[in-house]
Design an enzyme around this catalytic site. Structure first.
Site, PDB file in Angstrom:
ATOM      1  N   SER A 153       0.832  -1.199   0.000  1.00  0.00           N
ATOM      2  CA  SER A 153       0.000   0.000   0.000  1.00  0.00           C
ATOM      3  C   SER A 153       0.871   1.256   0.000  1.00  0.00           C
ATOM      4  CB  SER A 153      -0.961  -0.054   1.185  1.00  0.00           C
ATOM      5  OG  SER A 153      -1.996   0.889   1.051  1.00  0.00           O
ATOM      6  N   ASP A 246     -10.116  -3.441  -5.499  1.00  0.00           N
ATOM      7  CA  ASP A 246      -9.291  -2.478  -4.782  1.00  0.00           C
ATOM      8  C   ASP A 246      -9.233  -1.178  -5.575  1.00  0.00           C
ATOM      9  OD1 ASP A 246      -7.338  -1.046  -3.428  1.00  0.00           O
ATOM     10  OD2 ASP A 246      -5.781  -2.564  -3.636  1.00  0.00           O
ATOM     11  N   HIS A 276      -8.473  -4.723  -0.707  1.00  0.00           N
ATOM     12  CA  HIS A 276      -7.343  -4.053  -0.070  1.00  0.00           C
ATOM     13  C   HIS A 276      -7.573  -4.072   1.438  1.00  0.00           C
ATOM     14  CE1 HIS A 276      -4.015  -1.033  -0.491  1.00  0.00           C
ATOM     15  NE2 HIS A 276      -4.351  -0.826   0.768  1.00  0.00           N
TER      16      HIS A 276
END
Length: 320
Positions: A153, A246, A276
Site C-alpha cells: 500500500s 481495490d 485491499h
C-alpha cells in the site's frame, strides 16, 4: 461486487470500521492496531530484534527478521497504513512470513509519519534507510549484491519512489510492490469509481490519507506519485501484486505497464475477488498466503540472478 467467497466471509466476520475521515489520527492508528490482530502471528524465526539505522536524517527505528545464520540477502520493507497509520507491530506477521519463505533477512523500517511529519519526510526516511543498509551491509550481515526494497500500500509507494531516487546510487536486485499506492491523481483511474465504497478501503479513505501526508499535493511529483516519473529505465526488476476489488488496482497495473515499456523486467499478478489489503491476512485467506509465497519466490529468483549476473533488463511483463 465480485468478492471471492473467502474474502466476503472474512469481511462479514470483521467488526465494522468507521471511515477514516470521521476519526482522529490517533483513533485510526488504534483501530489499525486492533485490526492487525486478525493478521495472526507469523512463524518463529532464529532472530527478531529491534534496532536503529544510523542515517544522515537521524537514527531510524527498524526491526530485523533473520531466517538463519551468516550473511544473507535482504529485503528493506516499508509497512502500509496510508503513511499516517501502521507500525512495526501491525506488519510483523507479513515480515516474518517473507523472511521465512524467502530465506532472507527482512529489515522493516519505522519511518516518520504524518501529520506530525508531512511529505516528503517518510520518503526521506525510506531513502536514507535503504542507503544505510547498503552502506552498513557487513555490520548487518547482509549481502549488498542481494538487496531489495518492498512494501504494501503506502509502503509500496515508498519502495517504488525510493527505488527511483536511489537508481544512480544503490544497485537493487528487486522491488516488491504489494497492492501499492502509486498515483495521487485519483480521478485518472476507473477502479476508484468502481470501488469508491463498500470495501475496506474507500476512495474517501484514500483522500484522507493524502490529506494527512501531503495536504497541498504536487500531484505530478514522482516522490508522491511514482507513476508520474518521466524515465523508469534502469530501475530494478519488479513484482507487483494487485487485488481485483481495490481502488488502487489500476494504478498498480499501469505502473507494471510503464516499467515494461521502459524495458524493466516486471511481473504482475492480480488476485481475483480480493480486496485491499488482503495480502496481510496470511493466516486467514488462502489467496493471501499464496500472494506471500509468490512474492517470496520472486525475491528468491531475483537474489539468485543478482549473484549469477542474470539479466536485469528486457520485457517480462505479464497481464493479470
Amino acid at each position: 461486487m465480485p468478492l471471492a467467497p473467502e474474502a466476503a466471509a472474512l469481511l462479514a466476520s470483521a467488526p465494522p470500521r468507521p471511515e477514516r475521515h470521521t476519526q482522529s489520527v490517533e483513533d485510526n492508528r488504534r483501530s489499525l492496531r486492533e485490526a492487525a490482530r486478525l493478521f495472526a502471528p507469523g512463524p518463529e524465526l532464529p532472530e527478531v530484534r529491534d534496532c536503529a539505522l544510523a542515517t544522515p536524517v537521524g537514527d531510524i527505528p527498524a526491526r530485523i527478521y533473520r531466517s538463519g545464520p551468516g550473511v544473507s540477502a535482504a529485503l528493506v520493507y516499508f509497512h502500509g497504513g496510508g503513511w499516517a497509520l501502521g507500525d512495526l507491530d501491525t506488519h510483523d506477521s507479513i515480515c516474518r512470513n517473507l523472511a521465512h519463505d524467502t530465506v532472507c533477512t527482512v529489515i522493516s523500517v519505522d519511518y516518520r509519519q504524518p501529520p506530525e511529519h508531512r511529505f516528503p519526510v517518510a520518503l526521506q526516511d525510506a531513502v536514507a534507510a535503504v542507503a544505510a543498509v547498503a552502506e552498513q551491509a557487513p555490520q548487518l550481515q547482509v549481502d549488498r549484491r542481494r538487496l531489495a526494497v518492498g512494501g504494501d500500500s503506502a509502503g509500496g509507494s515508498l519502495a517504488a519512489a525510493a527505488a527511483q531516487q536511489l537508481a544512480a546510487e544503490v544497485e537493487l536486485a528487486h522491488q516488491l510492490l504489494l497492492i501499492p499506492a502509486l498515483d495521487a491523481r485519483l480521478a485518472r483511474w476507473p477502479s476508484y469509481e468502481e470501488f469508491a465504497s463498500g470495501t475496506p478501503l474507500s476512495r474517501r479513505d484514500m483522500e484522507w490519507y493524502y490529506e494527512q501526508y501531503c495536504p497541498e499535493p504536487a500531484l505530478d511529483d514522482p516522490r508522491l506519485s511514482p507513476l508520474a516519473a518521466r524515465d523508469l529505465a534502469g530501475l530494478p526488476p519488479a513484482t507487483i501484486v494487485t487485488a481485483e476489488c481495490d481502488p488502487l488496482r489500476d494504478e498498480g497495473e499501469a505502473y507494471a505497464d510503464l516499467l515494461s515499456r521502459a524495458q524493466v523486467p516486471v511481473e504482475l499478478r492480480r488476485y481475483k475477488g480480493m480486496f485491499h489489503p488482503f495480502v496481510l491476512y496470511g493466516a486467514r485467506l488462502d489467496a493471501a498466503r499464496d500472494a506471500q509465497r509468490y512474492a517470496a519466490s520472486r525475491l528468491r529468483k531475483a537474489f539468485e540472478e543478482a549473484v549469477s549476473d542474470g539479466p536485469r533488463r528486457g520485457a517480462g511483463w505479464s497481464r493479470p
